[in-house]
Motif scaffolding. Structure first.
Motif, PDB file in Angstrom:
ATOM      1  N   UNK A 146      38.591  52.684   5.510  1.00  0.00           N
ATOM      2  CA  UNK A 146      38.961  51.400   5.732  1.00  0.00           C
ATOM      3  C   UNK A 146      39.796  51.149   7.020  1.00  0.00           C
ATOM      4  N   UNK A 147      40.643  52.020   7.103  1.00  0.00           N
ATOM      5  CA  UNK A 147      41.356  52.009   8.498  1.00  0.00           C
ATOM      6  C   UNK A 147      40.663  51.920   9.610  1.00  0.00           C
ATOM      7  N   UNK A 148      39.678  53.043   9.641  1.00  0.00           N
ATOM      8  CA  UNK A 148      38.765  53.019  10.888  1.00  0.00           C
ATOM      9  C   UNK A 148      37.853  51.749  10.817  1.00  0.00           C
ATOM     10  N   UNK A 149      37.637  51.251   9.880  1.00  0.00           N
ATOM     11  CA  UNK A 149      36.515  50.079   9.926  1.00  0.00           C
ATOM     12  C   UNK A 149      37.456  48.736  10.484  1.00  0.00           C
ATOM     13  N   UNK A 150      38.753  48.747   9.932  1.00  0.00           N
ATOM     14  CA  UNK A 150      39.714  47.687  10.523  1.00  0.00           C
ATOM     15  C   UNK A 150      39.634  47.806  12.250  1.00  0.00           C
ATOM     16  N   UNK A 151      40.063  49.028  12.494  1.00  0.00           N
ATOM     17  CA  UNK A 151      40.469  49.274  13.857  1.00  0.00           C
ATOM     18  C   UNK A 151      39.278  49.134  14.681  1.00  0.00           C
ATOM     19  N   UNK A 152      38.138  49.429  14.315  1.00  0.00           N
ATOM     20  CA  UNK A 152      36.773  49.078  14.747  1.00  0.00           C
ATOM     21  C   UNK A 152      36.577  47.739  14.963  1.00  0.00           C
ATOM     22  N   UNK A 153      36.711  46.792  13.881  1.00  0.00           N
ATOM     23  CA  UNK A 153      36.422  45.449  14.049  1.00  0.00           C
ATOM     24  C   UNK A 153      37.291  44.788  14.717  1.00  0.00           C
ATOM     25  N   UNK A 159      36.179  42.600  22.167  1.00  0.00           N
ATOM     26  CA  UNK A 159      35.212  42.810  23.231  1.00  0.00           C
ATOM     27  C   UNK A 159      34.042  41.762  23.306  1.00  0.00           C
ATOM     28  N   UNK A 160      33.500  41.631  21.784  1.00  0.00           N
ATOM     29  CA  UNK A 160      32.159  40.728  21.769  1.00  0.00           C
ATOM     30  C   UNK A 160      32.686  39.236  21.334  1.00  0.00           C
ATOM     31  N   UNK A 161      33.752  39.124  20.678  1.00  0.00           N
ATOM     32  CA  UNK A 161      34.114  37.574  20.426  1.00  0.00           C
ATOM     33  C   UNK A 161      33.683  37.366  18.933  1.00  0.00           C
ATOM     34  N   UNK A 162      33.476  36.213  18.547  1.00  0.00           N
ATOM     35  CA  UNK A 162      33.259  35.798  17.217  1.00  0.00           C
ATOM     36  C   UNK A 162      31.926  36.233  16.729  1.00  0.00           C
ATOM     37  N   UNK A 163      31.019  36.705  17.228  1.00  0.00           N
ATOM     38  CA  UNK A 163      30.050  37.366  16.972  1.00  0.00           C
ATOM     39  C   UNK A 163      29.949  38.622  16.269  1.00  0.00           C
ATOM     40  N   UNK A 164      31.128  39.265  16.340  1.00  0.00           N
ATOM     41  CA  UNK A 164      31.558  40.524  15.553  1.00  0.00           C
ATOM     42  C   UNK A 164      31.750  40.292  14.069  1.00  0.00           C
ATOM     43  N   UNK A 165      31.941  38.736  13.744  1.00  0.00           N
ATOM     44  CA  UNK A 165      32.329  38.366  12.304  1.00  0.00           C
ATOM     45  C   UNK A 165      30.814  38.333  11.826  1.00  0.00           C
ATOM     46  N   UNK A 168      30.565  42.051  10.501  1.00  0.00           N
ATOM     47  CA  UNK A 168      31.581  42.247   9.535  1.00  0.00           C
ATOM     48  C   UNK A 168      31.115  41.549   7.849  1.00  0.00           C
ATOM     49  N   UNK A 169      30.500  40.452   8.102  1.00  0.00           N
ATOM     50  CA  UNK A 169      30.256  39.805   7.013  1.00  0.00           C
ATOM     51  C   UNK A 169      29.026  40.364   6.241  1.00  0.00           C
ATOM     52  N   UNK A 170      27.936  40.895   7.048  1.00  0.00           N
ATOM     53  CA  UNK A 170      26.931  41.547   6.625  1.00  0.00           C
ATOM     54  C   UNK A 170      27.481  43.026   5.877  1.00  0.00           C
ATOM     55  N   UNK A 171      28.372  43.687   6.418  1.00  0.00           N
ATOM     56  CA  UNK A 171      28.994  44.801   5.910  1.00  0.00           C
ATOM     57  C   UNK A 171      29.654  44.490   4.432  1.00  0.00           C
TER      58      UNK A 171
END
Length: 212
Positions: A146-153, A159-165, A168-171
């Motif tokens: 979970x810590x790795x996922x939070x830092x990576x997100x 870097x990518x902006x809102x498209x990252x969400x 994250x939603x799919x994950x």
């Protein structure tokens, strides 16, 4: 009484494993930090190469190259040290549990052995103690992933902006499915253990009959 005995057992196991398992957690934290920092360093180096494609970038790019090398070395050392300490913890816990089980079974009175089959004892020693050993190998992933996922997100969002969400939603959408699959796997394992107890008991009875 059972709750008190369970707490005492967990406290004892924790005291035995803490001297090696806590340092293993710090090593895993170093691995998570290195895994997160490495892409950032590579991005910084690529930005320098893109900004100055025809210029000599040795002076500005050398710190990034050295940092990448050091992060690789630190990541390898932390990963191997974590594996070593976790393996050592698992061996200690497995040995302690097997020793306690054998001692307890040998001291049971005939009345205390009623309802306790040799198959159950064999599974406790061969299967359950081994599962305790296996848990220690990946136990720190409970908090490290979970810590790795939070830092990576977080860094992906920068870097990518809102498209990252969207990613994250799919994950997160797969979490209930994974939880359901794990529940089914645990249920199947519990049913399998019952048949394993019966199989070991039957084999033990056959061997005893062959001796007679």
């Amino acid at each position: 009484k059972d709750a008190g005995a369970r707490k005492l057992l967990l406290r004892t196991l924790w005291k035995i494993s803490a001297p090696t398992y806590i340092p293993a957690g710090f090593c895993e934290l170093i691995v998570v930090g290195c895994s997160t920092a490495l892409p950032l360093l590579v991005r910084g180096l690529l930005n320098i190469l893109e900004d100055k494609p025809d210029a000599k970038v040795a002076r500005s790019g050398l710190p990034y190259a050295v940092s990448i090398f050091l992060v690789f070395v630190l990541n390898a050392l932390g990963n191997h040290r974590h594996r070593h300490l976790s393996l050592k913890t698992g061996v200690i816990l497995r040995g302690v549990v097997i020793n306690v089980l054998y001692r307890h079974v040998m001291r049971l009175s005939p009345r205390g052995k009623m309802g306790l089959t040799s198959g159950e004892v064999a599974n406790l020693v061969a299967v359950d103690a081994q599962k305790l050993f296996e848990v220690t190998q990946d136990g720190h992933l409970v908090w490290a992933l979970p810590l790795s996922i939070l830092l990576t997100s977080f860094f992906l969002y920068q870097t990518l902006g809102p498209s990252t969400l969207v990613g994250i939603a799919v994950l997160l959408a797969f979490v209930p499915l994974i939880e359901r699959i794990l529940s089914l796997m645990l249920a199947v394992r519990e049913e399998r253990m019952k048949f394993t107890d019966q199989r070991v008991e039957l084999i033990n009875t056959l061997l005893q009959g062959m001796k007679v």
